[in-house]
Design an enzyme around this catalytic site. Structure first.
Site, short mmCIF file in Angstrom:
data_model
loop_
_atom_site.label_atom_id
_atom_site.label_comp_id
_atom_site.label_asym_id
_atom_site.label_seq_id
_atom_site.Cartn_x
_atom_site.Cartn_y
_atom_site.Cartn_z
N THR A 1 0.40 -1.34 0.51
CA THR A 1 -0.23 0.13 0.11
C THR A 1 0.83 1.10 -0.12
O THR A 1 1.40 1.40 0.84
CB THR A 1 -1.30 0.08 0.69
OG1 THR A 1 -1.63 -1.21 1.13
CG2 THR A 1 -1.93 1.30 1.75
N LYS B 1 -7.87 1.80 -2.37
CA LYS B 1 -7.61 1.42 -0.99
C LYS B 1 -7.26 2.34 -0.47
O LYS B 1 -8.16 2.01 1.26
CB LYS B 1 -5.71 0.70 -1.01
CG LYS B 1 -5.34 0.31 -0.13
CD LYS B 1 -6.15 -1.19 0.70
CE LYS B 1 -5.60 -0.93 1.98
NZ LYS B 1 -4.36 -1.88 1.78
N LYS C 1 -0.72 5.11 8.51
CA LYS C 1 0.12 4.89 7.01
C LYS C 1 -0.92 4.92 5.93
O LYS C 1 -1.32 6.58 5.53
CB LYS C 1 0.71 3.99 6.75
CG LYS C 1 1.52 4.26 5.74
CD LYS C 1 1.73 2.54 4.97
CE LYS C 1 2.11 2.60 3.81
NZ LYS C 1 2.50 0.74 3.50
#
EC number: 1.1.1.31
Length: 313
Positions: free
Chosen positions: A97, A172, A247
């Site tokens: 990611t 995402k 994150k």
């Protein structure tokens, strides 16, 4: 499924089980990780160890990477010679990611080196990786997606083609912004319910069958009891660790700022998770943020038997 030779770089909490599931599906998997324990665990699951990422990729049909950040992906691909080591036409599948811009840069470098590429970040956490129930969000051209899809479905339950390069990463961070905001809302509701004398079970029984129903409540419930499989019943062991949520929300917040999007709740969620991950939540599941909310509210219910501090007294 046709058996392939797959190089898998990054065999940590997510990558290790994913590589093991490719072995179970009948593929030859050659893996590399900088952490000896991670590589050893993967070997125990049937992965062949390689001395370097480049060595793993040399004979592979497909190279899968699962790394912490975009700078690691770009450095591995270019500076550390992964693209140069692979045979022409190799398919690169990056499941990390990372920032959308980094994903597009990695894609461009891969194509320029004579290969094909998709970005394919995942949702489902460690339990999903172990059970092969992950969802993959994929960016890249349709031909590359078609080649990658059988491998992705060997590691998960669903692979969605979201568009061109970088679209998987875009999906995402949008998905995880929804998840982060909803987990905070669910956690605040439980702390509010505690202050009003409402039991966890009563609130769950209502909200899980009413308009408050969501994944953060019904699958990853942030309080112990109502959902036996949730991390709250394992002292908030991840799961999906709070620093990873911080994150992902940071990536979403940066994208919102750059795009001029008025994402007030997303930005606030990013700030709350950053503070939580840097403090008491560094080793906890992201649902553990309920305890930070409780502490800021000056509350600690007797029902929270999973409080580490209480057990140490």
């Amino acid at each position: 499924m046709v058996s392939s030779v797959i190089a898998f770089v990054g065999l940590g909490h997510m990558g290790g089980p994913m590589a093991a599931n490719l072995v179970k599906a009948g593929h030859r998997v050659i893996g590399h990780d900088l952490v000896p324990d991670a590589l050893e665990a993967a070997v125990a699951a049937g992965v062949e160890a390689a001395p370097s990422a480049a060595a793993a990729a040399a004979d592979a049909d497909v190279v899968v990477t699962m790394l912490p950040a975009g700078r690691h992906v770009l450095a591995l691909y270019q500076e550390q010679g992964l693209l140069a080591a692979a045979r022409p036409g190799t398919l690169f599948v990056d499941c990390s990611t990372i920032d959308v811009a980094d994903a597009r840069a990695a894609h461009q470098a891969t194509v320029a080196a004579g290969h094909r590429a998709v970005d394919a970040p995942v949702s489902g956490g460690v339990m999903g990786a172990e059970a092969a129930t992950l969802t993959f969000m994929v960016g890249g051209d349709p031909t590359a997606f078609a080649q990658a899809e059988p491998l992705l479905t060997a590691m998960g339950k669903k692979a969605v083609h979201c568009g061109a390069a970088g679209a998987g990463q875009a999906a995402k961070i949008c998905n995880n912004m929804i998840l982060g905001v909803s987990m905070i809302a669910v956690s605040e509701a439980f702390v509010l319910g505690e202050s009003l004398g409402l039991s966890h079970q009563a609130l769950y029984d209502v909200a899980s069958t009413a308009s408050g129903q969501c994944w953060a409540l019904s699958v990853n419930c942030p309080v112990p009891g109502p959902v036996p499989g949730s991390p709250a019943n394992r002292d908030y062991l991840p799961g999906f660790a709070a620093p990873l949520m911080a994150k992902d929300l940071g990536l979403a917040a940066n994208a919102a700022r750059e795009g001029g999007v008025d994402a007030e709740l997303g930005l606030r969620a990013a700030a709350l998770y950053a503070a939580f991950a840097e403090g008491g939540g560094a080793a906890e599941d992201f649902s553990g943020i309920v305890r930070a909310i409780r502490e800021r509210s000056g509350r600690r219910p007797a029902a929270d038997t999973h409080d580490r501090k209480a057990r140490k007294r």
